[in-house]
Write a protein that holds these residues in place. Structure first.
Motif, mmCIF file in Angstrom:
data_model
loop_
_atom_site.group_PDB
_atom_site.id
_atom_site.type_symbol
_atom_site.label_atom_id
_atom_site.label_comp_id
_atom_site.label_asym_id
_atom_site.label_seq_id
_atom_site.Cartn_x
_atom_site.Cartn_y
_atom_site.Cartn_z
ATOM 1 N N GLY A 52 -3.586 -12.618 125.130
ATOM 2 C CA GLY A 52 -3.476 -13.980 125.213
ATOM 3 C C GLY A 52 -3.497 -14.903 124.235
ATOM 4 O O GLY A 52 -2.582 -15.662 124.043
ATOM 5 N N HIS A 53 -4.247 -14.407 123.162
ATOM 6 C CA HIS A 53 -4.004 -15.333 121.781
ATOM 7 C C HIS A 53 -2.646 -15.156 121.246
ATOM 8 O O HIS A 53 -2.131 -15.918 120.617
ATOM 9 N N ARG A 54 -2.069 -13.763 121.313
ATOM 10 C CA ARG A 54 -0.791 -13.633 120.758
ATOM 11 C C ARG A 54 0.280 -14.450 121.377
ATOM 12 O O ARG A 54 1.119 -15.081 120.925
ATOM 13 N N ALA A 55 0.110 -14.614 122.924
ATOM 14 C CA ALA A 55 1.116 -15.170 123.531
ATOM 15 C C ALA A 55 1.065 -16.758 123.338
ATOM 16 O O ALA A 55 2.021 -17.495 123.201
ATOM 17 N N ARG A 56 -0.381 -17.422 123.315
ATOM 18 C CA ARG A 56 -0.623 -18.710 122.795
ATOM 19 C C ARG A 56 -0.191 -19.031 121.351
ATOM 20 O O ARG A 56 0.848 -20.100 121.261
ATOM 21 N N ARG A 57 -0.185 -17.957 120.354
ATOM 22 C CA ARG A 57 0.488 -18.101 119.138
ATOM 23 C C ARG A 57 1.843 -18.305 119.372
ATOM 24 O O ARG A 57 2.399 -19.433 118.593
ATOM 25 N N ASP A 58 2.408 -17.519 119.859
ATOM 26 C CA ASP A 58 3.923 -17.599 120.058
ATOM 27 C C ASP A 58 4.516 -18.826 120.654
ATOM 28 O O ASP A 58 5.357 -19.333 120.122
ATOM 29 N N ALA A 59 3.767 -19.247 121.575
ATOM 30 C CA ALA A 59 4.180 -20.702 122.147
ATOM 31 C C ALA A 59 4.009 -21.794 121.299
ATOM 32 O O ALA A 59 4.827 -22.662 121.350
ATOM 33 N N LEU A 60 2.842 -21.645 120.669
ATOM 34 C CA LEU A 60 2.623 -22.644 119.531
ATOM 35 C C LEU A 60 3.756 -22.779 118.423
ATOM 36 O O LEU A 60 4.113 -23.996 118.222
ATOM 37 N N MET A 61 4.084 -21.637 118.059
ATOM 38 C CA MET A 61 4.994 -21.534 117.060
ATOM 39 C C MET A 61 6.601 -22.324 117.547
ATOM 40 O O MET A 61 7.115 -23.038 116.978
ATOM 41 N N ARG A 62 6.756 -21.964 118.840
ATOM 42 C CA ARG A 62 7.956 -22.821 119.447
ATOM 43 C C ARG A 62 7.615 -24.471 119.567
ATOM 44 O O ARG A 62 8.511 -25.009 119.265
ATOM 45 N N THR A 63 6.527 -24.632 120.045
ATOM 46 C CA THR A 63 6.269 -26.064 120.054
ATOM 47 C C THR A 63 6.194 -26.664 118.521
ATOM 48 O O THR A 63 6.644 -27.742 118.511
ATOM 49 N N VAL A 64 5.659 -26.166 117.833
ATOM 50 C CA VAL A 64 5.888 -26.728 116.390
ATOM 51 C C VAL A 64 7.222 -26.826 115.920
ATOM 52 O O VAL A 64 7.649 -27.910 115.359
ATOM 53 N N ARG A 65 8.118 -25.932 116.415
ATOM 54 C CA ARG A 65 9.409 -26.247 116.024
ATOM 55 C C ARG A 65 10.282 -27.224 116.621
ATOM 56 O O ARG A 65 10.990 -27.947 116.299
ATOM 57 N N ASP A 66 9.830 -27.407 117.969
ATOM 58 C CA ASP A 66 10.109 -28.465 118.976
ATOM 59 C C ASP A 66 10.070 -29.778 118.306
ATOM 60 O O ASP A 66 10.542 -30.898 118.539
ATOM 61 N N LEU A 67 8.793 -29.890 117.789
ATOM 62 C CA LEU A 67 8.127 -30.907 117.040
ATOM 63 C C LEU A 67 8.831 -31.483 115.767
ATOM 64 O O LEU A 67 8.437 -32.401 115.232
ATOM 65 N N GLY A 68 9.641 -30.511 115.298
ATOM 66 C CA GLY A 68 10.564 -30.709 114.000
ATOM 67 C C GLY A 68 9.625 -30.182 112.889
ATOM 68 O O GLY A 68 10.202 -30.508 111.894
ATOM 69 N N GLY A 69 8.711 -29.432 113.130
ATOM 70 C CA GLY A 69 7.994 -28.596 111.932
ATOM 71 C C GLY A 69 8.231 -27.070 111.807
ATOM 72 O O GLY A 69 9.029 -26.645 112.573
#
Length: 169
Positions: A52-69
Motif C-alpha cells: 500500500g505504501h509503495r502504491a501511494r508513493r508511486d501515485a505521489l510521484m506522479r502527482t508531484v510531476r503533475d504539479l510541476g515539481g
C-alpha cells in the motif's frame, strides 16, 4: 499546465505532496526492516501495508510531476527511532510509521482541495486504521501526534525527519 518559475516558491499543495512522498519513502523503508521480524498473519498485514505504501508513493510521484515539481528521491537508508530486534519492536515501529504518515497526510488534506483532498483524507484514514491495528487501539486525533495522549519525543518529531530523511534529494 504552467510550471512555476525557478525563483517562484512552490505551492502549498506541492510542498505538502513532496513531504507526503518523503514520508512514504521512509515508510517503505521501515516496512522493509520490520517485515523480517514479524511472522504469521501479522506478516501478511505488514506485506499488505508495504504494498500500500509503495502504491501511494508511486501515485505521489506522479502527482508531484503533475504539479510541476521533481519528486523528492528516497534516501539510501533511514535512521529508525529505535532498534527493531523482535516482533514487539517491529509492531511498535509499524504503529510509529503509520502515525507519522497520518501526520503528513493531515497536512496534505489542509493544503489541497477537491479530489486531491479526498485522496489525502483516504490516505490519512488508511494510515490511522493501520496504526490502530498495529498498536491494538486508536488515538483520539489521528494525524495529530501532538494531541495523542502520552506522545513521546519520537511521536512529536516530524514524520520524515525523525525517520532520517532531510526532505532533500
Amino acid at each position: 499546465m504552467t510550471l512555476p518559475a525557478e525563483d517562484e516558491a512552490p505551492s502549498p499543495a506541492l510542498t505538502a505532496t513532496q513531504t507526503a512522498l518523503a514520508a512514504e519513502h521512509a515508510a517503505v523503508y521501515g516496512y522493509g526492516v520490520l517485515g523480517g521480524r514479524i511472522t504469521g498473519t501479522r506478516r501478511t498485514e505488514a506485506s499488505a501495508a508495504y504494498d500500500g505504501h509503495r502504491a501511494r508513493r508511486d501515485a505521489l510521484m506522479r502527482t508531484v510531476r503533475d504539479l510541476g515539481g521533481a519528486p523528492v528521491a528516497a534516501d539510501a537508508a533511514y535512521a529508525l527511532p529505535f532498534a527493531v530486534t523482535d516482533t514487539a519492536s517491529a509492531l511498535r515501529l509499524a504503529a510509529v510509521l503509520e502515525d507519522r504518515v497520518a501526520g503528513v497526510y493531515s497536512d496534505l488534506v489542509r493544503a489541497t482541495e477537491g479530489p486531491a483532498r479526498a485522496d489525502a483524507a483516504g490516505a490519512l484514514r488508511e494510515a490511522a486504521v493501520r496504526a490502530a491495528r498495529w498498536r491494538g487501539g486508536n488515538v483520539a486525533f489521528p494525524g495529530l501526534a501532538e494531541r495523542a495522549p502520552g506522545a513521546g519525543p519520537a511521536e512529536r518529531t516530524g514524520p520524515v525527519e525523525a525517520a532520517g530523511a532531510d526532505g532533500t534529494g
